[in-house]
Design an enzyme around this catalytic site. Structure first.
Site, PDB file in Angstrom:
ATOM      1  N   SER A  42       0.829  -1.195   0.000  1.00  0.00           N
ATOM      2  CA  SER A  42       0.000   0.000   0.000  1.00  0.00           C
ATOM      3  C   SER A  42       0.876   1.262   0.000  1.00  0.00           C
ATOM      4  O   SER A  42       1.753   1.381  -0.846  1.00  0.00           O
ATOM      5  CB  SER A  42      -0.959  -0.031   1.204  1.00  0.00           C
ATOM      6  OG  SER A  42      -2.022   0.869   1.011  1.00  0.00           O
ATOM      7  N   ASP A 156      -5.700  -2.950  -2.558  1.00  0.00           N
ATOM      8  CA  ASP A 156      -4.741  -2.645  -1.493  1.00  0.00           C
ATOM      9  C   ASP A 156      -3.984  -3.866  -0.964  1.00  0.00           C
ATOM     10  O   ASP A 156      -4.582  -4.834  -0.499  1.00  0.00           O
ATOM     11  CB  ASP A 156      -5.521  -1.991  -0.354  1.00  0.00           C
ATOM     12  CG  ASP A 156      -4.630  -1.365   0.699  1.00  0.00           C
ATOM     13  OD1 ASP A 156      -3.421  -1.637   0.690  1.00  0.00           O
ATOM     14  OD2 ASP A 156      -5.157  -0.602   1.522  1.00  0.00           O
TER      15      ASP A 156
END
Length: 266
Positions: A42, A156
């Site tokens: 991320s 993510d």
């Protein structure tokens, strides 16, 4: 410091908390801790990829924070509000920073983690364009659209591996330093409404996932940015002075861990 052992650095997910990662890198650099392998998930993937490619912390801060003296676009204010962030703003940033650079061009071997939306498993990017992998790893569900690469949809990386430690061991790291941005002090507040319950629940899941990810790390650096969650009023923008404070949090926390890092390197 000339390392006889190979060091891997795993930079964790965490949205706006990611500014602390700049301070971590600064403290390691100033104390001669050479990084041989680096991974990111991320927001950690953005910082890891930038550092792996350029190894220039001044450029890193400038590219992420920009030249604004007062306000910073809310592309990093992930997980604090219920509102949506336009994905094209973040995509434009990543495209500008990484252009057409490839994994093969990095100065430090790099691995980026994203989550395959179809299988729910983690996917390790190690080749191709850096921009694509970073966009995929940072594609926070609901906030950003999934990133499509080779018939797969990615979101993510924090949903599958918030702090990618194991991939560094597979690369050959003798010692892995993990940076976990999800801190237990985020759970101090006892004020709950419907939105707070949803956000708290997400943080609890990510905190527990991160705890599982860092189990095999040799050193864990855990910057505490919880005060910025409890007291900030970011609204549409992050203040650049707040960013500097978060960088300092990462820097100071890393200095605390230096004796343990140097001892394990002996």
């Amino acid at each position: 410091m000339k390392n006889l052992k190979k060091i891997g650095l795993a930079l964790g997910s965490g949205g706006f908390r990611g500014f602390a990662l700049i301070g971590v890198l600064q403290a390691l650099e100033e104390n001669g801790i050479k990084i041989d392998f680096i991974s990111g998930s991320s927001i950690g993937s953005l910082v890891a990829a930038h550092y792996a490619l350029f190894q220039d912390l001044d450029l890193l801060r400038n590219d992420i924070v920009g030249n604004s003296k007062n306000k910073l676009p809310s592309i990093f204010d992930l997980g604090l509000k219920g509102g949506l962030v336009k994905g094209d703003k973040f995509k434009n940033l990543v495209d500008r920073v990484f252009d057409k650079h490839l994994f093969s061009e990095t100065k430090i071997p790099l691995r980026v983690v994203a989550t395959d939306l179809a299988t729910g498993g983690g996917n390790i990017f190690e080749e191709g364009r850096l921009a694509f992998s970073v966009q995929a790893s940072c594609a926070v569900p609901v906030l950003f659209e999934p990133v499509k690469i080779r018939q797969h949809c990615f979101v993510d990386g924090g949903l599958s591996d918030p702090v990618p430690v194991e991939v560094l061991k597979e690369l050959g790291a003798d010692i892995v330093i993990a940076v976990n941005l999800y801190h237990k002090n985020e759970f101090i507040s006892r004020r709950f409404n419907l939105v707070n319950v949803a956000l708290r629940s997400t943080r609890i899941v990510l905190y527990n996932l991160a705890q599982a990810s860092i189990k095999s790390a040799d050193i864990v650096i855990a910057p505490d940015t919880s005060s910025f969650i409890r007291t900030n009023d970011f609204k549409k923008y992050l203040n650049a002075s707040i960013v500097d404070k978060m960088i300092l949090v990462g820097y100071k926390e890393t200095l605390k861990c230096l004796p343990a890092i140097k001892k394990i390197l002996e």
